[in-house]
Design a protein around this motif. Structure first.
Motif, mmCIF file in Angstrom:
data_model
loop_
_atom_site.group_PDB
_atom_site.id
_atom_site.type_symbol
_atom_site.label_atom_id
_atom_site.label_comp_id
_atom_site.label_asym_id
_atom_site.label_seq_id
_atom_site.Cartn_x
_atom_site.Cartn_y
_atom_site.Cartn_z
ATOM 1 N N ILE A 236 5.060 3.931 -0.572
ATOM 2 C CA ILE A 236 5.219 4.666 0.683
ATOM 3 C C ILE A 236 6.262 5.760 0.530
ATOM 4 O O ILE A 236 6.092 6.882 1.028
ATOM 5 N N LEU A 237 7.344 5.442 -0.167
ATOM 6 C CA LEU A 237 8.400 6.430 -0.377
ATOM 7 C C LEU A 237 7.863 7.643 -1.133
ATOM 8 O O LEU A 237 8.132 8.794 -0.763
ATOM 9 N N VAL A 252 4.740 2.251 9.731
ATOM 10 C CA VAL A 252 4.116 1.791 10.969
ATOM 11 C C VAL A 252 2.601 1.884 10.865
ATOM 12 O O VAL A 252 1.877 0.989 11.341
ATOM 13 N N PHE A 253 2.102 2.939 10.248
ATOM 14 C CA PHE A 253 0.653 3.078 10.060
ATOM 15 C C PHE A 253 0.097 1.905 9.252
ATOM 16 O O PHE A 253 -0.902 1.288 9.635
ATOM 17 N N PHE A 254 0.743 1.607 8.146
ATOM 18 C CA PHE A 254 0.259 0.521 7.313
ATOM 19 C C PHE A 254 0.366 -0.821 8.040
ATOM 20 O O PHE A 254 -0.559 -1.639 8.007
ATOM 21 N N GLY A 255 1.508 -1.047 8.715
ATOM 22 C CA GLY A 255 1.665 -2.300 9.458
ATOM 23 C C GLY A 255 0.625 -2.444 10.552
ATOM 24 O O GLY A 255 0.107 -3.549 10.782
ATOM 25 N N SER A 256 0.279 -1.355 11.228
ATOM 26 C CA SER A 256 -0.718 -1.416 12.301
ATOM 27 C C SER A 256 -2.111 -1.699 11.753
ATOM 28 O O SER A 256 -2.905 -2.389 12.395
ATOM 29 N N THR A 257 -2.420 -1.182 10.566
ATOM 30 C CA THR A 257 -3.722 -1.484 9.979
ATOM 31 C C THR A 257 -3.833 -2.955 9.593
ATOM 32 O O THR A 257 -4.909 -3.552 9.708
ATOM 33 N N VAL A 258 -2.719 -3.547 9.156
ATOM 34 C CA VAL A 258 -2.725 -4.988 8.868
ATOM 35 C C VAL A 258 -3.004 -5.780 10.139
ATOM 36 O O VAL A 258 -3.824 -6.709 10.163
ATOM 37 N N ALA A 259 -2.315 -5.413 11.237
ATOM 38 C CA ALA A 259 -2.532 -6.106 12.507
ATOM 39 C C ALA A 259 -3.951 -5.889 13.022
ATOM 40 O O ALA A 259 -4.573 -6.810 13.574
ATOM 41 N N LEU A 283 -7.292 2.135 3.615
ATOM 42 C CA LEU A 283 -6.792 3.241 4.435
ATOM 43 C C LEU A 283 -5.572 3.889 3.802
ATOM 44 O O LEU A 283 -5.413 5.119 3.837
ATOM 45 N N ALA A 284 -4.705 3.066 3.228
ATOM 46 C CA ALA A 284 -3.522 3.616 2.562
ATOM 47 C C ALA A 284 -3.923 4.497 1.381
ATOM 48 O O ALA A 284 -3.343 5.571 1.156
ATOM 49 N N LEU A 285 -4.927 4.066 0.617
ATOM 50 C CA LEU A 285 -5.407 4.867 -0.506
ATOM 51 C C LEU A 285 -6.027 6.182 -0.026
ATOM 52 O O LEU A 285 -5.858 7.224 -0.656
ATOM 53 N N LEU A 286 -6.750 6.131 1.113
ATOM 54 C CA LEU A 286 -7.343 7.350 1.647
ATOM 55 C C LEU A 286 -6.266 8.340 2.074
ATOM 56 O O LEU A 286 -6.376 9.549 1.836
ATOM 57 N N ALA A 289 -4.868 9.819 -1.019
ATOM 58 C CA ALA A 289 -5.800 10.704 -1.720
ATOM 59 C C ALA A 289 -5.971 12.044 -1.025
ATOM 60 O O ALA A 289 -6.101 13.081 -1.687
ATOM 61 N N PHE A 290 -5.970 12.046 0.316
ATOM 62 C CA PHE A 290 -6.278 13.271 1.053
ATOM 63 C C PHE A 290 -5.049 13.999 1.598
ATOM 64 O O PHE A 290 -5.191 15.042 2.220
ATOM 65 N N ARG A 291 -3.872 13.435 1.361
ATOM 66 C CA ARG A 291 -2.677 14.120 1.863
ATOM 67 C C ARG A 291 -2.444 15.396 1.054
ATOM 68 O O ARG A 291 -2.839 15.506 -0.117
#
Length: 303
Positions: A236-237, A252-259, A283-286, A289-291
């Protein structure tokens, strides 16, 4: 689906923030170390040793706040050890970090048996009390409550870190150590002193992330309970461009996808559970990849 978006959304966001907190502790720790020019692969081990020290101290004293201090101290000592190995011993920083991870995993397993005379999981110990909700706020209460006082401390430290990095002389010099240490030395500034401080702070914050897991979210220690969160925090860093504000959003994005994956699993039991468990990582990989590549690592990172 209407029920998901209007009734469960506050709970999903709340659970996402809870999941994101340990990640953000470790990510902030990594930002201190790597902005100074020292690679910190050892965040996982620092979180793990902090979690164990917090549980051991809480169980021995009956006071979770002493457990909080013990976890922060243990993580800070591991950070200082990493700094000594890399800066004084001139060892490879990645090898040192991986060695600390392995040492923490082995140490906590052995100490768990020595201290609690059990394997796998420790007995439950006093945990940091949570702040409960407000009955008159039916929508916002599930979004905000319950939460640990550690979440408030984390928000304060997040803001403080951003001010420290970008608005103070210390932060300017710290970032300069990670960009061009030779120029910093020529100005009469002790680069190693800044790096020792940054890596020790990095370990302390990662240790607090472990305490968040062990005494904020649950009330016991489990072998390997960090479960790769230190490595995820490092990813993430990197994805955030070594910027604390962007890193907080990604946590927060990653935590929300887990929930969200957990909730979808209960709503659609016919979907294979492994597919939903993989959703956050996909989702994290996407995102990665697209950032847009708008940032670069510190130029002297690892030097």
């Amino acid at each position: 689906m209407t029920d998901l978006f209007f009734t469960d959304l506050p709970m999903i966001l709340h659970a996402g923030c809870i999941t994101a907190a340990p990640l953000l502790w470790a990510t902030l720790g990594g930002a201190f170390s790597e902005r100074s020019g020292v690679v910190n692969i050892g965040l996982e081990g620092m979180m793990l040793i902090g979690a164990f020290a917090g549980v051991a101290a809480s169980g021995a004293t009956g006071n979770p706040w002493l457990g909080l201090l013990a976890g922060a101290l243990a993580g800070g000592l591991f950070g200082l050890l990493h700094a000594l190995i890399c800066l004084w011993g001139k060892a490879d920083q990645i090898v040192s970090g991986m060695g600390l991870n392995l040492m923490a995993y082995g140490m906590t397993g052995v100490l768990l048996y020595r201290v609690f005379e059990t394997r796998g999981n420790s007995p439950e110990v006093p945990k940091i009390p949570a702040i409960q909700g407000i009955p008159d706020m039916p929508f916002f209460s599930p979004l905000l409550f319950p939460f640990s006082p550690l979440h408030l401390l984390l928000l304060v430290l997040l803001g403080g870190t951003m001010v420290l990095f970008y608005k103070t002389r210390f932060g300017l010099r710290l970032r300069a150590c990670g960009e061009n240490p030779h120029v910093v030395r020529s100005a009469g500034i002790r680069v190693d002193a800044y790096r020792y401080t940054a890596v020790s702070v990095s370990g302390t914050l990662a240790g607090l992330g472990g305490v968040q897991l062990a005494l904020g979210d649950v009330s016991q220690f489990s072998v390997g309970m960090t479960n790769g969160r230190g490595f995820l925090a490092l990813a993430i860093l990197i994805c955030s461009g070594w910027r604390p504000g962007r890193a907080a959003i990604l946590c927060v994005f990653f935590g929300s996808t887990v929930a969200l994956a957990d909730r979808l699993q209960s709503l659609f039991p016919g979907i294979p559970s492994r597919a939903l468990l993989a959703l956050p990582f996909v989702l994290a990989l996407l995102v990665l990849a697209f950032r847009k590549q708008t940032s670069r690592p510190p130029q002297a990172l690892g030097m």
